[in-house]
Design a protein around this motif. Structure first.
Motif, short mmCIF file in Angstrom:
data_model
loop_
_atom_site.label_atom_id
_atom_site.label_comp_id
_atom_site.label_asym_id
_atom_site.label_seq_id
_atom_site.Cartn_x
_atom_site.Cartn_y
_atom_site.Cartn_z
N THR A 1 41.43 26.47 -24.84
CA THR A 1 42.43 27.31 -25.51
C THR A 1 42.36 28.77 -25.08
O THR A 1 42.27 29.69 -25.89
N ASP B 1 48.05 25.10 -34.60
CA ASP B 1 46.62 25.14 -34.90
C ASP B 1 45.96 23.77 -34.80
O ASP B 1 44.86 23.63 -34.25
N ARG C 1 45.41 22.91 -31.16
CA ARG C 1 44.29 23.72 -30.65
C ARG C 1 42.96 23.06 -31.01
O ARG C 1 42.07 22.90 -30.18
N GLN C 2 42.85 22.73 -32.28
CA GLN C 2 41.58 22.20 -32.77
C GLN C 2 41.27 20.84 -32.16
O GLN C 2 40.12 20.56 -31.80
N ILE D 1 39.75 31.93 -29.53
CA ILE D 1 40.19 32.08 -30.92
C ILE D 1 41.22 33.20 -30.99
O ILE D 1 41.16 34.09 -31.84
N ASP E 1 44.43 35.30 -31.53
CA ASP E 1 45.54 35.45 -32.47
C ASP E 1 45.76 36.93 -32.73
O ASP E 1 45.00 37.77 -32.24
N HIS F 1 40.44 30.70 -36.99
CA HIS F 1 40.20 29.95 -35.76
C HIS F 1 38.70 29.88 -35.45
O HIS F 1 38.20 28.85 -34.98
#
Length: 304
Positions: free
Chosen positions: A45, A56, A59-60, A80, A82, A91
């Protein structure tokens, strides 16, 4: 927790299905493809992973898949990224729970944040989650450059464990390297085309987007540099620089980022690593002519 040691740490592409869900089998193959080449870490990411476009949950899941395949063989760094501190903290907590070995964060963006506020941002992340934290200097996306003084201050007090430098400012990278403790603070060059120069200045490692397509090439470059064979490193860099021109296949019809990510994914599909080259909306997809141009670049580089 797997420790950071430098080396080649590709920013992993995020394969998507035609419905733009995560293509888990393709991501598993891509992770194995990179590990088999001998990379020293995996950065999930990041910009090459389309982080700004991913929901989200996606992403995870991407981090979870990569960490599962890596299984401690190499450190997994989680972007992480943002806009503001509270969002980044969410995140960061999720990334630790999903198996990240280190975190990578930019300064805040979009929100009107002053450089005097950058230290508080990074200190809040480090205080909230006990993982090594790298600052990501990418002014083209964030809109501001991380001042050398801020990086040095946060390195000295233990907030930052390293820097991913995608600023293109080699003199700034040199300044950070000169003013930080190389034994504990790791600097990574994010340049595909100046990787050899970054290593010559003393950078610990490389984070090259096109390393998804030719991880062996960057591993060879890195090992040549570490043994002081700068002629071999330069020769490998010249070949990789030529391959990197594939990011321009869509120039004039789309933005540079869409062209680059589309080319990376088209290349991975051509190599049989991922199932298809779908990119996130609203990026414009490559057309047949541009796709053929990507394959021509791969063939010229000896990858097909």
């Amino acid at each position: 927790m797997t420790q950071l040691h430098g080396g080649v740490v590709p920013p992993v592409c995020t394969p998507l299905t035609s419905q733009r869900d995560l293509d888990v089998p393709s991501l598993e193959r891509l992770t194995a493809h990179l590990l088999d080449a001998g990379v020293h870490g995996l950065f999930v990411t990041g910009s090459t992973g389309e982080v700004a476009y991913l929901p989200d949950q996606l992403r995870q899941r991407a981090l979870e898949v990569v960490a599962g395949v890596a299984a401690g063989q190499v450190p997994v760094l989680a972007g992480i990224i943002d806009t503001t501190t509270p969002r980044v903290l969410e995140h960061a907590r999720a990334a630790k729970a999903l198996g990240a070995d280190a975190l990578v964060a930019t300064a805040p963006f979009y929100a009107p944040t002053h450089p005097s506020e950058f230290p508080g941002h990074f200190r809040a992340i480090r205080a909230a989650v006990d993982l090594p934290l790298l600052a990501y200097d990418i002014p083209a996306s964030v809109g501001s450059k991380l001042p050398v003084e801020v990086v040095v201050e946060l390195a000295e007090d233990g907030t930052l464990a390293g820097l991913k430098d995608s600023s293109g400012d080699l003199d700034g990278l040199r300044a950070v390297l000169e003013r930080t403790d190389r034994a504990v603070f790791h600097c990574y060059s994010g340049s595909e085309t100046l990787a050899d120069l970054g290593l010559f200045l003393g950078a610990h490692g490389l984070v090259p987007g096109i390393g998804n397509l030719d991880p062996h090439g960057y591993v060879r470059l890195y090992h040549a540099a570490t043994r002081g064979d700068w002629d071999a490193a330069r020769a490998e860099q010249l070949r990789l620089r030529k391959l990197f021109q594939l990011i321009h296949v869509g120039d004039g019809r789309m933005g540079r980022y869409s062209s680059a990510i589309g080319a990376f994914k088209e290349g991975l599909a051509a190599l049989g690593v991922i199932a298809n080259p779908v990119t996130s909306e609203p990026m414009i997809p490559l057309d047949d002519t541009e796709r053929a141009a990507v394959r021509a670049h791969l063939a010229e580089a000896g990858l097909l």
